[in-house]
Design a protein around this motif. Structure first.
Motif, PDB file in Angstrom:
ATOM      1  N   ALA A  65      -2.486   9.342   2.539  1.00 20.78           N
ATOM      2  CA  ALA A  65      -1.521   8.577   3.335  1.00 20.78           C
ATOM      3  C   ALA A  65      -0.147   9.241   3.214  1.00 20.78           C
ATOM      4  CB  ALA A  65      -1.478   7.136   2.831  1.00 20.78           C
ATOM      5  N   ASN A  66       0.167  10.099   4.177  1.00 17.21           N
ATOM      6  CA  ASN A  66       1.371  10.934   4.049  1.00 17.21           C
ATOM      7  C   ASN A  66       2.670  10.146   4.048  1.00 17.21           C
ATOM      8  OD1 ASN A  66       0.435  13.684   3.802  1.00 17.21           O
ATOM      9  ND2 ASN A  66      -0.493  13.367   5.813  1.00 17.21           N
ATOM     10  N   ARG A  67       2.798   9.206   4.969  1.00 18.46           N
ATOM     11  CA  ARG A  67       4.078   8.477   5.064  1.00 18.46           C
ATOM     12  C   ARG A  67       4.265   7.527   3.879  1.00 18.46           C
ATOM     13  NH1 ARG A  67       5.027   5.768  10.609  1.00 18.46           N
ATOM     14  NH2 ARG A  67       7.156   5.695   9.833  1.00 18.46           N
ATOM     15  N   LEU A  68       3.162   6.922   3.439  1.00 15.13           N
ATOM     16  CA  LEU A  68       3.225   6.048   2.261  1.00 15.13           C
ATOM     17  C   LEU A  68       3.565   6.877   1.017  1.00 15.13           C
ATOM     18  CD1 LEU A  68       2.662   2.962   1.841  1.00 15.13           C
ATOM     19  CD2 LEU A  68       0.396   3.609   1.001  1.00 15.13           C
ATOM     20  N   SER A  69       2.973   8.073   0.933  1.00 12.22           N
ATOM     21  CA  SER A  69       3.235   8.977  -0.201  1.00 12.22           C
ATOM     22  C   SER A  69       4.720   9.349  -0.255  1.00 12.22           C
ATOM     23  CB  SER A  69       2.401  10.257  -0.068  1.00 12.22           C
ATOM     24  OG  SER A  69       1.029   9.959  -0.082  1.00 12.22           O
ATOM     25  N   GLY A  73       7.096   8.636  -3.338  1.00 12.71           N
ATOM     26  CA  GLY A  73       7.382   9.849  -4.110  1.00 12.71           C
ATOM     27  C   GLY A  73       6.225  10.359  -4.948  1.00 12.71           C
ATOM     28  N   CYS A  74       5.007  10.280  -4.403  1.00 10.39           N
ATOM     29  CA  CYS A  74       3.834  10.833  -5.096  1.00 10.39           C
ATOM     30  C   CYS A  74       2.773  11.070  -4.031  1.00 10.39           C
ATOM     31  CB  CYS A  74       3.329   9.851  -6.160  1.00 10.39           C
ATOM     32  SG  CYS A  74       2.907   8.228  -5.466  1.00 10.39           S
ATOM     33  N   LYS A  75       1.558  11.417  -4.450  1.00 10.73           N
ATOM     34  CA  LYS A  75       0.479  11.649  -3.482  1.00 10.73           C
ATOM     35  C   LYS A  75      -0.459  10.454  -3.503  1.00 10.73           C
ATOM     36  CE  LYS A  75      -1.265  16.145  -2.240  1.00 10.73           C
ATOM     37  NZ  LYS A  75      -1.917  17.365  -2.662  1.00 10.73           N
ATOM     38  N   ILE A  76      -0.457   9.669  -2.451  1.00 11.05           N
ATOM     39  CA  ILE A  76      -1.290   8.458  -2.439  1.00 11.05           C
ATOM     40  C   ILE A  76      -2.493   8.647  -1.516  1.00 11.05           C
ATOM     41  CG2 ILE A  76      -1.378   5.984  -1.889  1.00 11.05           C
ATOM     42  CD1 ILE A  76       1.665   5.899  -2.460  1.00 11.05           C
ATOM     43  N   TYR A  77      -3.656   8.524  -2.121  1.00  8.57           N
ATOM     44  CA  TYR A  77      -4.908   8.519  -1.354  1.00  8.57           C
ATOM     45  C   TYR A  77      -5.399   7.075  -1.250  1.00  8.57           C
ATOM     46  CZ  TYR A  77      -5.556  13.598  -1.733  1.00  8.57           C
ATOM     47  OH  TYR A  77      -5.428  14.960  -1.629  1.00  8.57           O
ATOM     48  N   LEU A  78      -5.865   6.688  -0.070  1.00  9.61           N
ATOM     49  CA  LEU A  78      -6.436   5.356   0.123  1.00  9.61           C
ATOM     50  C   LEU A  78      -7.951   5.477   0.222  1.00  9.61           C
ATOM     51  CD1 LEU A  78      -3.956   3.970   2.827  1.00  9.61           C
ATOM     52  CD2 LEU A  78      -3.835   3.674   0.340  1.00  9.61           C
ATOM     53  N   LEU A 343       2.189  -1.026   5.106  1.00  7.15           N
ATOM     54  CA  LEU A 343       1.058  -0.124   5.351  1.00  7.15           C
ATOM     55  C   LEU A 343       0.735  -0.061   6.842  1.00  7.15           C
ATOM     56  CD1 LEU A 343      -1.152   1.709   4.054  1.00  7.15           C
ATOM     57  CD2 LEU A 343      -2.676  -0.258   4.225  1.00  7.15           C
ATOM     58  N   THR A 344       0.775  -1.213   7.476  1.00  8.51           N
ATOM     59  CA  THR A 344       0.462  -1.284   8.907  1.00  8.51           C
ATOM     60  C   THR A 344       1.423  -0.417   9.704  1.00  8.51           C
ATOM     61  OG1 THR A 344      -0.342  -3.532   8.588  1.00  8.51           O
ATOM     62  CG2 THR A 344       0.124  -2.876  10.838  1.00  8.51           C
ATOM     63  N   GLN A 345       2.711  -0.493   9.356  1.00  9.02           N
ATOM     64  CA  GLN A 345       3.712   0.221  10.148  1.00  9.02           C
ATOM     65  C   GLN A 345       3.846   1.695   9.757  1.00  9.02           C
ATOM     66  OE1 GLN A 345       6.900  -2.656   9.810  1.00  9.02           O
ATOM     67  NE2 GLN A 345       5.740  -4.089  11.100  1.00  9.02           N
ATOM     68  N   LEU A 346       3.510   2.021   8.505  1.00  7.85           N
ATOM     69  CA  LEU A 346       3.595   3.431   8.092  1.00  7.85           C
ATOM     70  C   LEU A 346       2.325   4.220   8.405  1.00  7.85           C
ATOM     71  CD1 LEU A 346       5.358   3.287   4.591  1.00  7.85           C
ATOM     72  CD2 LEU A 346       6.352   4.010   6.762  1.00  7.85           C
ATOM     73  N   GLU A 347       1.157   3.558   8.310  1.00  8.29           N
ATOM     74  CA  GLU A 347      -0.103   4.298   8.417  1.00  8.29           C
ATOM     75  C   GLU A 347      -1.047   3.769   9.495  1.00  8.29           C
ATOM     76  OE1 GLU A 347      -0.689   7.057   6.868  1.00  8.29           O
ATOM     77  OE2 GLU A 347       0.794   7.071   5.251  1.00  8.29           O
ATOM     78  N   GLY A 348      -0.667   2.680  10.162  1.00  8.22           N
ATOM     79  CA  GLY A 348      -1.549   2.143  11.205  1.00  8.22           C
ATOM     80  C   GLY A 348      -2.833   1.541  10.641  1.00  8.22           C
ATOM     81  N   ILE A 349      -2.761   1.004   9.426  1.00  7.44           N
ATOM     82  CA  ILE A 349      -3.929   0.372   8.793  1.00  7.44           C
ATOM     83  C   ILE A 349      -3.532  -1.045   8.407  1.00  7.44           C
ATOM     84  CG2 ILE A 349      -5.487   0.411   6.785  1.00  7.44           C
ATOM     85  CD1 ILE A 349      -4.943   3.495   6.673  1.00  7.44           C
ATOM     86  N   ILE A 350      -4.237  -2.047   8.939  1.00  3.59           N
ATOM     87  CA  ILE A 350      -3.951  -3.444   8.574  1.00  3.59           C
ATOM     88  C   ILE A 350      -4.901  -3.822   7.434  1.00  3.59           C
ATOM     89  CG2 ILE A 350      -3.847  -5.843   9.362  1.00  3.59           C
ATOM     90  CD1 ILE A 350      -3.492  -4.804  12.227  1.00  3.59           C
ATOM     91  N   PRO A 351      -4.368  -4.016   6.215  1.00  2.00           N
ATOM     92  CA  PRO A 351      -5.252  -4.284   5.076  1.00  2.00           C
ATOM     93  C   PRO A 351      -5.561  -5.771   4.943  1.00  2.00           C
ATOM     94  CG  PRO A 351      -2.991  -4.194   4.317  1.00  2.00           C
ATOM     95  CD  PRO A 351      -2.941  -3.977   5.815  1.00  2.00           C
ATOM     96  N   ALA A 352      -6.650  -6.086   4.255  1.00  2.00           N
ATOM     97  CA  ALA A 352      -6.912  -7.479   3.870  1.00  2.00           C
ATOM     98  C   ALA A 352      -5.804  -7.930   2.930  1.00  2.00           C
ATOM     99  CB  ALA A 352      -8.258  -7.567   3.166  1.00  2.00           C
ATOM    100  N   LEU A 353      -5.561  -9.233   2.913  1.00  2.00           N
ATOM    101  CA  LEU A 353      -4.535  -9.789   2.014  1.00  2.00           C
ATOM    102  C   LEU A 353      -4.817  -9.448   0.558  1.00  2.00           C
ATOM    103  CD1 LEU A 353      -3.549 -13.364   3.205  1.00  2.00           C
ATOM    104  CD2 LEU A 353      -2.007 -11.663   2.229  1.00  2.00           C
ATOM    105  N   GLU A 354      -6.106  -9.410   0.201  1.00  2.00           N
ATOM    106  CA  GLU A 354      -6.454  -9.060  -1.175  1.00  2.00           C
ATOM    107  C   GLU A 354      -5.942  -7.656  -1.496  1.00  2.00           C
ATOM    108  OE1 GLU A 354      -8.795 -12.312   0.244  1.00  2.00           O
ATOM    109  OE2 GLU A 354      -8.700 -10.294   1.081  1.00  2.00           O
ATOM    110  N   SER A 355      -6.296  -6.687  -0.627  1.00  2.00           N
ATOM    111  CA  SER A 355      -5.869  -5.293  -0.837  1.00  2.00           C
ATOM    112  C   SER A 355      -4.352  -5.166  -0.826  1.00  2.00           C
ATOM    113  CB  SER A 355      -6.426  -4.390   0.266  1.00  2.00           C
ATOM    114  OG  SER A 355      -7.755  -4.697   0.569  1.00  2.00           O
ATOM    115  N   ALA A 356      -3.686  -6.017  -0.063  1.00  2.00           N
ATOM    116  CA  ALA A 356      -2.222  -5.958   0.038  1.00  2.00           C
ATOM    117  C   ALA A 356      -1.570  -6.191  -1.330  1.00  2.00           C
ATOM    118  CB  ALA A 356      -1.716  -6.982   1.052  1.00  2.00           C
ATOM    119  N   HIS A 357      -2.261  -6.917  -2.215  1.00  6.08           N
ATOM    120  CA  HIS A 357      -1.716  -7.113  -3.563  1.00  6.08           C
ATOM    121  C   HIS A 357      -1.684  -5.789  -4.332  1.00  6.08           C
ATOM    122  CE1 HIS A 357      -2.322 -11.323  -2.532  1.00  6.08           C
ATOM    123  NE2 HIS A 357      -1.620 -11.661  -3.598  1.00  6.08           N
ATOM    124  N   ALA A 358      -2.711  -4.954  -4.155  1.00  6.33           N
ATOM    125  CA  ALA A 358      -2.705  -3.635  -4.805  1.00  6.33           C
ATOM    126  C   ALA A 358      -1.566  -2.785  -4.240  1.00  6.33           C
ATOM    127  CB  ALA A 358      -4.048  -2.945  -4.604  1.00  6.33           C
TER     128      ALA A 358
END
Length: 396
Positions: A65-69, A73-78, A343-358
């Protein structure tokens, strides 16, 4: 060698075990004696792997996830469990347990569900395998997860709304156990998380461990090494977290970060942050941390997320916290909603509310620029759109 996995007696440190009514003893004993033999048999492994590939659509992608990363300030893989058939990680476990039930000669399936994803996954597998399915769901959750209820019914499952207690996940689980007590001979109870009496926490963790198995291979091809610096996942009962960390649990160079539901805040009385607030107790057949009052009565948890408002926690995760193997953070409702919109606005992925806590935990850790972070998006957010829309002010 020290391990954070289950011991021969069904315990993780001092957590776990099987505290069950006498009537279920034979069922649970039968499961305990057979589950590893079945899970490791060639016929099971071949059928399970084929269904995960051709029916579920695994492996699920590991997406950089480039924009989230850039933002953190790190490399974030989803790890994209939201892309599985039925929209969450729950299907991995449901397929495995229904295959197991068939091999044990059980011809009726029951399940409990909170957010509805585990209910949908179990109903899906039962439709596929032509088995009757009954899903117990708290009436509160039936109302807030209406779409999932209709999906289960369309799949042929009977959905039983539970009206005791707070009418949420804990109460649905109580009701499922009551039903199981009355029909132990022909009924198999598919538990949806790493909770319940041994061997369920270990069995669910093993079935979900396909997640970390894939992460290892995917990181090796994308990063040239098979481990991240950080692994992050949300915990309610803890099955997606258990699957995410399973193959790394004893590798202490990998930092585990678990995000539980802080609700309105851990000191407000409206929270489901069991690791922060819980005391040792017994819930649904296991010894673990439980949110309870001075008299040991279980208190009703609260979370904006139907999948995380459970007053207990899987014994694996209670032990990881106690032994300081994991960092556990309580993420409040507004932090989770804000992270979902981000996440939705940076990567175009709408996560479940559960995942949103992570995702809400990302801002609470000081990452270094070259840190590799793997965060599991345990499910997709279609089921939570009404909640997101009615709480949009939290994201501002």
């Amino acid at each position: 060698m020290k391990t954070f996995l289950v011991d021969d007696n069904g315990y993780y440190g001092e957590f776990g075990g099987a505290y069950i009514p006498e009537i279920l003893h034979a069922c649970v004993e039968n499961l305990k004696e057979n589950y590893i033999k079945i899970l490791e048999s060639e016929s099971f492994k071949a059928e399970y792997a084929q269904l995960l590939r051709d029916y579920v659509g695994r492996p699920s992608p590991l997406y950089l996830a480039n924009r989230l990363s850039e933002k953190y300030g790190c490399k974030i893989y989803l790890k994209r469990e939201d892309l599985n058939h039925t929209g969450a990680h729950k299907i991995n476990n449901a397929i495995g347990q229904v295959l197991l039930a068939k091999r044990l000669g059980k011809n009726k399936i029951i399940a409990e569900t909170g957010a509805g994803q585990h209910g949908v996954a179990t109903a899906t597998v039962c439709a596929l395998m032509n088995l009757p399915c009954t899903v117990f769901m708290g009436k509160t959750d039936v109302e807030r997860q209406h779409v999932n209820v209709e999906r289960m019914k369309m799949l042929g499952a009977e959905v039983v709304p539970v009206t005791s207690g707070n009418m949420t996940l804990k109460d649905a689980t109580n009701e499922a156990i009551r039903y199981w007590c009355c029909h132990p001979d022909d009924t198999y109870y598919v538990i949806g998380s790493t909770v319940g009496p041994h061997p369920y926490p270990d069995m669910v963790a093993r079935l979900q461990s396909v997640i970390s198995e894939e992460i290892k291979k995917q990181l090796l091809s994308q990063e040239g090494r098979d481990y991240p610096d950080y692994l992050m996942a949300c915990v309610g009962g803890g099955s997606n977290a258990a699957g995410t960390i399973y193959h790394y649990i004893d590798d202490e160079k990998v930092q585990i970060v678990l995000a539980e539901a802080g609700g309105k805040g851990i000191d407000t009385g409206l929270s489901a942050a069991t690791i922060q607030l819980g005391k040792m107790g017994i819930i649904h057949g296991a010894k673990t941390l439980v949110i309870q009052d001075e008299d040991g009565q279980i208190e009703e948890p609260y979370s904006i997320s139907a999948g995380l408002d459970y007053p207990g926690i899987g014994p694996m995760h209670a032990n990881l916290s106690e032994k300081k193997r994991a960092i556990v953070l309580a993420i409040n409702d507004n932090e989770a909603v804000r992270a979902a919109y981000e996440l939705t606005q940076l990567e175009g992925i709408i996560p479940a509310l559960e995942s949103a806590h992570a995702l809400g935990a990302l801002g609470k850790i000081n990452f270094k620029k070259d840190d590799v972070v793997v965060l599991t998006v345990s499910g997709r957010g279609d089921k939570d759109l009404d909640t997101y829309l009615s709480n949009k002010n939290m994201a501002d």
